[in-house]
Design an enzyme around this catalytic site. Sequence first.
Site, PDB file in Angstrom:
ATOM      1  CB  ALA A 177      -0.879  -0.011   1.235  1.00 59.55           C
ATOM      2  N   GLY A 209       0.674  -5.227   0.931  1.00 61.62           N
ATOM      3  CA  GLY A 209      -0.331  -5.381  -0.129  1.00 61.62           C
ATOM      4  C   GLY A 209       0.248  -6.042  -1.369  1.00 61.62           C
ATOM      5  CD  GLU A 252      -2.644  -7.865   2.439  1.00 58.94           C
ATOM      6  OE1 GLU A 252      -2.329  -6.681   2.187  1.00 58.94           O
ATOM      7  OE2 GLU A 252      -3.519  -8.187   3.255  1.00 58.94           O
ATOM      8  CD  GLU A 269       0.715  -5.393   5.490  1.00 57.16           C
ATOM      9  OE1 GLU A 269       1.506  -6.250   5.957  1.00 57.16           O
ATOM     10  OE2 GLU A 269       0.268  -5.451   4.336  1.00 57.16           O
TER      11      GLU A 269
HETATM   12  N1  COA Z   1       4.480   3.576   0.261  1.00 55.76           N
HETATM   13  C1  COA Z   1       4.981   4.793  -0.029  1.00 55.76           C
HETATM   14  N2  COA Z   1       6.286   5.051  -0.193  1.00 55.76           N
HETATM   15  C2  COA Z   1       7.125   4.013  -0.064  1.00 55.76           C
HETATM   16  C3  COA Z   1       6.686   2.713   0.241  1.00 55.76           C
HETATM   17  C4  COA Z   1       5.291   2.511   0.399  1.00 55.76           C
HETATM   18  N3  COA Z   1       4.780   1.303   0.667  1.00 55.76           N
HETATM   19  N4  COA Z   1       7.758   1.913   0.315  1.00 55.76           N
HETATM   20  C5  COA Z   1       8.832   2.667   0.071  1.00 55.76           C
HETATM   21  N5  COA Z   1       8.445   3.945  -0.161  1.00 55.76           N
HETATM   22  C6  COA Z   1       9.320   5.076  -0.498  1.00 55.76           C
HETATM   23  C7  COA Z   1      10.202   5.499   0.665  1.00 55.76           C
HETATM   24  O1  COA Z   1       9.540   6.419   1.489  1.00 55.76           O
HETATM   25  C8  COA Z   1      11.378   6.122  -0.067  1.00 55.76           C
HETATM   26  O2  COA Z   1      10.988   7.423  -0.436  1.00 55.76           O
HETATM   27  P1  COA Z   1      12.046   8.614  -0.526  1.00 55.76           P
HETATM   28  O3  COA Z   1      13.037   8.198  -1.561  1.00 55.76           O
HETATM   29  O4  COA Z   1      11.221   9.792  -0.879  1.00 55.76           O
HETATM   30  O5  COA Z   1      12.665   8.704   0.852  1.00 55.76           O
HETATM   31  C9  COA Z   1      11.495   5.278  -1.332  1.00 55.76           C
HETATM   32  O6  COA Z   1      10.229   4.634  -1.491  1.00 55.76           O
HETATM   33  C10 COA Z   1      12.562   4.210  -1.276  1.00 55.76           C
HETATM   34  O7  COA Z   1      12.404   3.484  -0.076  1.00 55.76           O
HETATM   35  P2  COA Z   1      13.646   3.107   0.853  1.00 55.76           P
HETATM   36  O8  COA Z   1      13.081   2.474   2.062  1.00 55.76           O
HETATM   37  O9  COA Z   1      14.517   4.283   1.025  1.00 55.76           O
HETATM   38  O10 COA Z   1      14.393   2.054  -0.074  1.00 55.76           O
HETATM   39  P3  COA Z   1      14.982   0.631   0.285  1.00 55.76           P
HETATM   40  O11 COA Z   1      15.439   0.060  -1.001  1.00 55.76           O
HETATM   41  O12 COA Z   1      15.940   0.759   1.411  1.00 55.76           O
HETATM   42  O13 COA Z   1      13.754  -0.247   0.837  1.00 55.76           O
HETATM   43  C11 COA Z   1      11.557  -1.217   0.860  1.00 55.76           C
HETATM   44  C12 COA Z   1      12.671  -0.567   0.015  1.00 55.76           C
HETATM   45  C13 COA Z   1      10.382  -1.439  -0.038  1.00 55.76           C
HETATM   46  C14 COA Z   1      12.052  -2.562   1.401  1.00 55.76           C
HETATM   47  C15 COA Z   1      11.197  -0.303   2.033  1.00 55.76           C
HETATM   48  O14 COA Z   1      10.954   0.994   1.536  1.00 55.76           O
HETATM   49  C16 COA Z   1       9.979  -0.744   2.785  1.00 55.76           C
HETATM   50  O15 COA Z   1      10.082  -1.562   3.682  1.00 55.76           O
HETATM   51  N6  COA Z   1       8.804  -0.178   2.436  1.00 55.76           N
HETATM   52  C17 COA Z   1       7.596  -0.386   3.175  1.00 55.76           C
HETATM   53  C18 COA Z   1       6.949  -1.673   2.754  1.00 55.76           C
HETATM   54  C19 COA Z   1       5.671  -1.869   3.550  1.00 55.76           C
HETATM   55  O16 COA Z   1       5.679  -1.816   4.759  1.00 55.76           O
HETATM   56  N7  COA Z   1       4.594  -2.110   2.834  1.00 55.76           N
HETATM   57  C20 COA Z   1       3.336  -2.320   3.459  1.00 55.76           C
HETATM   58  C21 COA Z   1       2.582  -1.061   3.529  1.00 55.76           C
HETATM   59  S1  COA Z   1       1.116  -1.280   4.504  1.00 55.76           S
END
Ligand code: COA
Length: 719
Positions: A61, A100, A103, A123
């Site tokens: 999400a 998501g 999912e 989450e």
């Molecule tokens: N929604 C919105 N923005 C997101 C996102 C999400 N689910 N996941 C990552 N981003 C954004 C980050 O805020 C970051 O933005 P920025 O460059 O403006 O700071 C960018 O994407 C890159 O993320 P970052 O965490 O810096 O890169 P990474 O390669 O170290 O890690 C992930 C990538 C996907 C592993 C990590 O961002 C993450 O764990 N995201 C959340 C996943 C999550 O919890 N999803 C469930 C949502 S309910």
Amino acid sequence: MAQYARTKGSIALITLTNPPVNALSSAVRKGITETVSRALNDTQVKAVVLCGENGQFCGGADIKEFAKPMSGPALVPMIHAIEAGEKPVVAAIEGIALGGGLELALGCHYRVAHAKARMGLPEVTLGLLPAAGGTQRLPRLTGIPTALELITTGRHITAQEALKLGIVDKVTDGNVVDAAMEMALSVIGRPLSPRRLSTLSTPPLANLDGVFEAAMAQVKRRSRGAMAPVACVKAVRAAAELPYSQGMKRELELMGTLMSSGQAKALQYCFFAQRAVGKWSLPNGAQWNNSRPRDIRTAGVIGLGTMGRGIVVSLVKAGISVVAVEMEEKQLDLGRKEVTGILERDAKRRGVTAPLHLISFALSLQSLRGVDLVIEAVFEDMELKKRVFADLSRVCNQNTMLCTNTSGLDVDQIASVTDRPPLVVGMHFFAPAHVMKLLEVVCGPRSSAEAVATAMSLGKRMGKVSVAVGNCPGFVGNRMLKSYMDESVFLLEEGASPEQVDQALEEFGFALGIFKVGDLSGLDVGWRVRKSSGLIGPDVNPTFPSRVRQGRRYCPLPDLLCEQGRWGQKTGRGWYLYDSAGGRVARPDPEIQRFLQDYRLRYGIPSRRISEQEVVERCVFALANEGFRVLEDGMAAGPEDIDMVYVFGYGWPRHRGGPMFHAAQVGLPRVLQRLEFYYRENPDIPHLQPSTLLRRLVGAGSPPIQQWKQYIRSTHSQL
Ligand code: COA
Ligand code: ADP
């Protein structure tokens, strides 16, 4: 936001396009809904492959949308339409399938993953649960115990583990979209019912009640006061006990409570704050995106005490060659044994070979001549550090960066004895340094942008959350901690007991109460610092009252305790009693009660009943109040930096966002009013006097935390 293409004649290829992680924003959900419907309606299409562009399947999400009103198609019916459709859909998982994203993949009929892909339902770490069917489909696929573990921890798993758990059907080293296409072609015409997870029952489990009770007890113990893990257990229980449609109702209901909770807001704030602190800047305009870090391949570490050992382990684990230097043979041997042991145990756990070839040990600074960077971790003594840095200046190549792990001494003063002040920064790790995630990068007034960039990026390589802080006594974390610690002992003077204060702080969510922390780290450490800074000992004017130092209230209780040899766990007695020296189980000590009573009598302090509310407010608001001063002094760039220091370095409960976020959540006017009240009651405690910035923010109508920076009027910012 979702591209549609027809390939191989009968396959529809749907590609999610929302850089950087293809998060499921409203536009992406709309794109998927439309393209899936198009594929299902196209009679030429026999199967569908779903993938993400730029090597990322989907990061889940869009967290930025959580704060806004919902718009566009919802995730649940979108995933349901995929699963219920009459054409096989194969998820091609590359990079990540998180939240998501996973999912969505679970709604597909088949899943193929690249060998390097990672998956998970994180989450819970955002204060939520996987509410697009994740809590209902995953247990049906993997069984309840696995689903419980993955959903309540939010842990990421590798493609290999996912294959073992049955979450994916195939893993490939090659092109994952090609492999998914191949699978799609091979399954055309096969019955889809057994592949629709929502229609299956959860695998039977003996002792269902016992499993859920144990899981509930575990999450409550592990994440004290956090709501989301508890809700996750309840949602999985619904999958075990209810038909899918009712389970989904339960999932939605639980998610509703979490979504509107302060905890979810705090955890989502932490997600963005953790990323924001990497975007540092200096007053001269240098910042994270215009300053190149150096490539560090070799490093030296001086001093193999607790800190030095942890730093060596972290560097080696990041693939950096390390020369570890001690002054004493015995310490060197002890250090070698400890470092090797930690690395070997870690390697065994991960099934790899310990990278011991990366470390060499030496007894002379001369061995550091050729390294790219040195981290000094000798005793916390300015004169010693200056001697070491002057020596380093002579011994090391002109270009070697010199860093100090001091926990609060003046980094610029240390830099001043070298021939290269621009290449000197503080790298303040937290004990144990191979475990704790925080690194304060202390930017001295003469530290160059390149040096700051290098320390920040090296910290990240070592798996740390690096936060740039200014050069003031105690930097950010320890400077603020002082007011928190002072309040805790003042409360003892006024009538509280160590266990009462600790219990209130633990109820608030701290991993450990302040007195237990003191016993664990050794009360003699602070005692020595107070002695060397002249707060106790022969330098104190004997005509001064015992409970006043430098014009402010002072509590001699910790000193009196140390004089009795009560140094904490290491002596078996501190604020608590332990079974033996080195014991870990803290028991309240009646002797301490008597000691406190005698002390109050001696100084004529009336003992009163102190409420839990007072304990938390005085400790936590004093902490935040000093945080406002740190901001006003320009020692931290913003409230996020302070909050991340506390979350990653001081056991602050993440679901409360950090001390500054907590103050915002309680309401700044309330924090101001309580501080005013406590300061009126205790005019000899200056840290209870509300800070100027707090007053200014309240005067400005308490703007949201994201706008606080506009109200800071620092004239000498270091960041
Ligand atoms: N929604 C919105 N923005 C997101 C996102 C999400 N689910 N996941 C990552 N981003 C954004 C980050 O805020 C970051 O933005 P920025 O460059 O403006 O700071 C960018 O994407 C890159 O993320 P970052 O965490 O810096 O890169 P990474 O390669 O170290 O890690 C992930 C990538 C996907 C592993 C990590 O961002 C993450 O764990 N995201 C959340 C996943 C999550 O919890 N999803 C469930 C949502 S309910
Ligand atoms: P901590 O790492 O917990 O702060 P110590 O302060 O005990 O623990 O560790 C400091 C270490 O630094 C000790 O092992 C000491 O022998 C070592 N040390 C002190 N001075 C020097 C020096 N000049 N060169 C190398 N090592 C030193």
